[in-house]
Design a protein around this motif. Structure first.
Motif, PDB file in Angstrom:
ATOM      1  N   HIS A 120       5.120   1.610  -9.146  1.00 51.99           N
ATOM      2  CA  HIS A 120       5.663   1.764  -7.973  1.00 51.99           C
ATOM      3  C   HIS A 120       6.445   0.433  -7.406  1.00 51.99           C
ATOM      4  N   ARG A 121       7.383   0.712  -6.790  1.00 53.31           N
ATOM      5  CA  ARG A 121       8.301  -0.439  -6.399  1.00 53.31           C
ATOM      6  C   ARG A 121       9.253  -0.146  -5.001  1.00 53.31           C
ATOM      7  N   HIS A 147       6.241  -4.697  -6.478  1.00 46.63           N
ATOM      8  CA  HIS A 147       5.812  -3.852  -7.794  1.00 46.63           C
ATOM      9  C   HIS A 147       4.417  -3.759  -7.685  1.00 46.63           C
ATOM     10  N   ARG A 148       3.964  -2.356  -7.908  1.00 36.08           N
ATOM     11  CA  ARG A 148       2.521  -2.108  -8.049  1.00 36.08           C
ATOM     12  C   ARG A 148       2.392  -1.402  -9.361  1.00 36.08           C
ATOM     13  N   ILE A 149       1.632  -1.988 -10.332  1.00 37.66           N
ATOM     14  CA  ILE A 149       1.699  -1.520 -11.559  1.00 37.66           C
ATOM     15  C   ILE A 149      -0.128  -0.752 -11.608  1.00 37.66           C
ATOM     16  N   VAL A 150       0.104   0.665 -11.686  1.00 43.58           N
ATOM     17  CA  VAL A 150      -1.203   1.322 -11.762  1.00 43.58           C
ATOM     18  C   VAL A 150      -1.808   1.534 -13.014  1.00 43.58           C
ATOM     19  N   GLU A 167       0.917  -1.049  -0.042  1.00 42.06           N
ATOM     20  CA  GLU A 167       0.014  -0.159   0.066  1.00 42.06           C
ATOM     21  C   GLU A 167       0.825   1.215   0.008  1.00 42.06           C
ATOM     22  N   ASP A 168       2.176   1.143   0.309  1.00 41.31           N
ATOM     23  CA  ASP A 168       2.913   2.321   0.434  1.00 41.31           C
ATOM     24  C   ASP A 168       4.447   2.517  -0.403  1.00 41.31           C
TER      25      ASP A 168
END
Length: 226
Positions: free
Chosen positions: A46-47, A131-134, A30-31
């Protein structure tokens, strides 16, 4: 070493059935800070990243001091050739029972499939990526903007943590001649691909926001056994 070598599975079913530990583990996505090194100018990734050592005998985990993350241009045509420095993965994540059981599970599997006569390392070096891919109405997310590639390691675990409000994100595995062997969507939390990186390559299609959804994401966890 002939042919692409991989297996599919689901960590929640294999290791964490009937446990709420997974939900606590997934909150660490989440962050994640924005990846500022995207050669395509994208703002969709984001990573965090860390390197650890893992002692097989007692399961001890220690952070490895590093001066950034570097891939060659041959491995990563988009973002290779430069040192990238990311915020390290939270120690609290590394201390979770989910992570420790996951490490032990895949290290044991690597030992099982190691050919007779080859030395099995007593201390493993493991590169870990969150990783978060948005995706939103203005920008799709690209999990593998470098295209078809290998990571240049021994084995990789590519695990889905969560996906919400997106379409796409289809994984394709290729042999070393770049002929596709498998197309597969990681759809349920805990789904993974366990790949011998030396035997093939991989890519993932872009993720796009689902209809009538302002923003969505695809969270992934990568273990790279060096």
């Amino acid at each position: 070493m002939d042919g692409l070598k991989f297996t599919l599975g689901n960590a929640r079913n294999d290791l964490f059935r009937d446990s709420d530990d997974w939900d606590k583990f997934s909150r660490f996505w989440e962050d994640l800070p924005l990846d500022l090194y995207m050669g395509d100018g994208g703002t969709y990734r984001h990573r965090k990243h860390s390197v650890i050592s893992y002692t097989v005998a007692d399961g001890a985990v220690a952070s490895v001091t590093q001066d950034g993350f570097l891939q060659s241009k041959e491995i990563n045509r988009l973002n290779g050739g430069i040192v990238r420095r990311f915020e390290p993965i939270d120690q609290a994540l590394l201390d979770t029972s989910v992570f420790r059981r996951m490490l032990a599970h895949f290290v044991a599997r690597i030992a099982e499939i190691t050919p007779d006569g080859e030395r099995v390392a007593s201390v493993r070096r493991i590169s870990i990526h969150q990783h978060r891919i948005v995706a939103n109405e203005k920008e799709a997310g690209n999990p593998t903007p470098e295209g078809i590639h290998r990571d240049g390691v021994e084995h990789i675990v590519m695990m889905l943590i969560a996906r919400k409000g997106v379409t796409g994100g289809v994984s394709t595995l290729y042999d070393n001649a770049e002929s596709p062997v498998l197309t597969h969507t990681l759809s349920d939390p805990g789904d993974y691909i366990f790949l011998d990186d030396r035997t093939g390559l991989h890519s993932v299609s872009p993720v796009r926001v689902a209809p009538a959804t302002p923003e969505g994401y695809r969270d992934m966890f990568f273990l790279e056994f060096c």
